[in-house]
Scaffold this active site. Structure first.
Site, mmCIF file in Angstrom:
data_model
loop_
_atom_site.group_PDB
_atom_site.id
_atom_site.type_symbol
_atom_site.label_atom_id
_atom_site.label_comp_id
_atom_site.label_asym_id
_atom_site.label_seq_id
_atom_site.Cartn_x
_atom_site.Cartn_y
_atom_site.Cartn_z
ATOM 1 N N THR A 1 4.219 1.931 2.291
ATOM 2 C CA THR A 1 5.502 2.146 1.619
ATOM 3 C C THR A 1 6.246 3.296 2.275
ATOM 4 O O THR A 1 7.434 3.171 2.621
ATOM 5 C CB THR A 1 5.283 2.428 0.125
ATOM 6 O OG1 THR A 1 4.751 1.269 -0.504
ATOM 7 C CG2 THR A 1 6.595 2.802 -0.554
ATOM 8 N N GLY B 1 0.828 -1.190 0.000
ATOM 9 C CA GLY B 1 0.000 0.000 0.000
ATOM 10 C C GLY B 1 0.867 1.245 0.000
ATOM 11 O O GLY B 1 2.067 1.196 0.292
ATOM 12 N N CYS B 2 0.255 2.389 -0.325
ATOM 13 C CA CYS B 2 1.029 3.627 -0.438
ATOM 14 C C CYS B 2 1.463 4.151 0.936
ATOM 15 O O CYS B 2 2.633 4.498 1.131
ATOM 16 C CB CYS B 2 0.239 4.675 -1.209
ATOM 17 S SG CYS B 2 -1.456 4.940 -0.635
ATOM 18 N N TYR B 3 0.545 4.198 1.892
ATOM 19 C CA TYR B 3 0.936 4.620 3.241
ATOM 20 C C TYR B 3 1.983 3.677 3.846
ATOM 21 O O TYR B 3 2.965 4.136 4.439
ATOM 22 C CB TYR B 3 -0.286 4.677 4.159
ATOM 23 C CG TYR B 3 -1.173 5.879 4.002
ATOM 24 C CD1 TYR B 3 -0.677 7.174 4.174
ATOM 25 C CD2 TYR B 3 -2.525 5.741 3.707
ATOM 26 C CE1 TYR B 3 -1.497 8.288 4.052
ATOM 27 C CE2 TYR B 3 -3.360 6.846 3.577
ATOM 28 C CZ TYR B 3 -2.835 8.113 3.750
ATOM 29 O OH TYR B 3 -3.662 9.217 3.629
#
Length: 315
Positions: free
Chosen positions: A121, A117-119
């Site tokens: 990462t 996921g972006c958060y």
């Protein structure tokens, strides 16, 4: 499905005149995908890849999944946070968490990669050096992160409409955002034992980007920040997409937009004995599509940045 039979260049006009613009969009069929592809990207809602991935893997197709279906190693944790049982446990057992800087060797040998996921990462890359070198108390970690509106996806829901987001700043998903167990799982590996943290996401009135501000109490409050920076620099040495910013510089989302870069700044609050880490990424590239391409390169035996050498921040 609604765009089936259209050319890709019609759906995405910016591709006009480029190679691949004449590719026909088709309705997904596992047999057809296996005949045409060695590797498939699954950008589908949570729960959908549980059905699709095993079918593709059984047909010899490597899979990169953008959802959370194969990120959480414990299927009971998945059910707890996503509200449905994990029905692809055999595939889950072989899945590799797709963070190239930390798991490149395993990704190269994987048939199924869970794209982070972006958060997570931003959070994991920000904290990796501190936890691996036991610089902070894991039980004191607080992650306060903000994302552009694209982090919520394209589904037209009222809270994400322009008029709701513009000229506004709000938290959401607190205190049980679904990315929390993913962050805890991967940071626990770096720390050497399970940990529990506080994670609060926010949405910003901009299109893209994530800025995570991370707080944790230092094991040694007397350790000079210069020594901490040296540890971070040595940990990330040779990683072209990780940029430890010079002293006095702070990450900005504009500086990583459209890129694979992860910009990190390390600060120390001498008054409280806390380490403050700031980390900026592009949620759409580093936190999703670009990271998936890097994983695909590794799975295909290519250099991690193959075809991505010119990927740099947009003006």
């Amino acid at each position: 499905r609604a765009e089936a039979e259209r050319d890709l260049g019609q759906f995405y006009p910016f591709l006009a005149g480029l190679p691949g613009a004449d590719i026909k969009i088709s309705v997904y069929d596992a047999e057809h995908a296996a005949a045409e592809c060695e590797l498939a990207f699954l950008a589908v809602p949570a729960g959908t890849a549980l059905r699709m991935a095993p079918d593709l893997l059984g047909r010899g197709v490597k899979v990169i999944d953008f959802s959370a279906d194969f990120r959480l190693e414990d299927p009971d944790v998945y059910q707890q946070w996503y509200g449905e049982p994990h029905t692809a446990r055999e595939a889950l057992a072989s899945a590799v968490y797709g963070l190239p800087e930390l798991n490149a060797a395993a990704i190269r040998n994987a048939n199924l990669v869970a794209n982070p996921g972006c958060y997570p990462t931003a959070s994991i890359l920000g904290l990796a050096a501190a936890l691996k070198h036991d610089l902070v108390d894991p039980d004191t970690i607080i992650i306060d992160a903000a994302s552009g509106a694209s982090g919520a996806g394209r589904k037209p829901v009222i809270p994400n409409l322009y008029c709701e987001i513009s000229d506004n700043f709000r938290a959401y998903g607190a205190p049980r955002h679904r990315h929390t167990p993913e962050i805890e799982q991967e940071l626990g590996k770096l720390a050497g034992s399970p940990l529990t943290l506080t994670f609060t996401p926010h949405i910003l009135p901009m299109k893209r980007g994530i800025l995570a501000t991370i707080y944790a109490r230092l094991r040694d409050p007397q350790m000079p920040v210069s020594q901490i920076r040296d540890i971070f620099a040595a940990f990330w040495a040779g990683e072209k997409w990780l940029r430890l910013l010079p002293e006095g510089a702070l990450p900005e989302t504009a500086h990583v937009r459209g890129s694979m870069y992860c910009d990190i700044a390390v600060l120390k609050d001498d008054r409280t004995g806390r380490l403050i880490i700031l980390c900026a990424i592009d949620n759409l590239c580093r936190g999703a599509a670009g990271q998936a391409l890097a994983n695909a390169n590794l799975m295909s035996g290519l250099a991690v940045d193959c075809g991505m050498e010119n990927l740099c921040p947009l003006p």
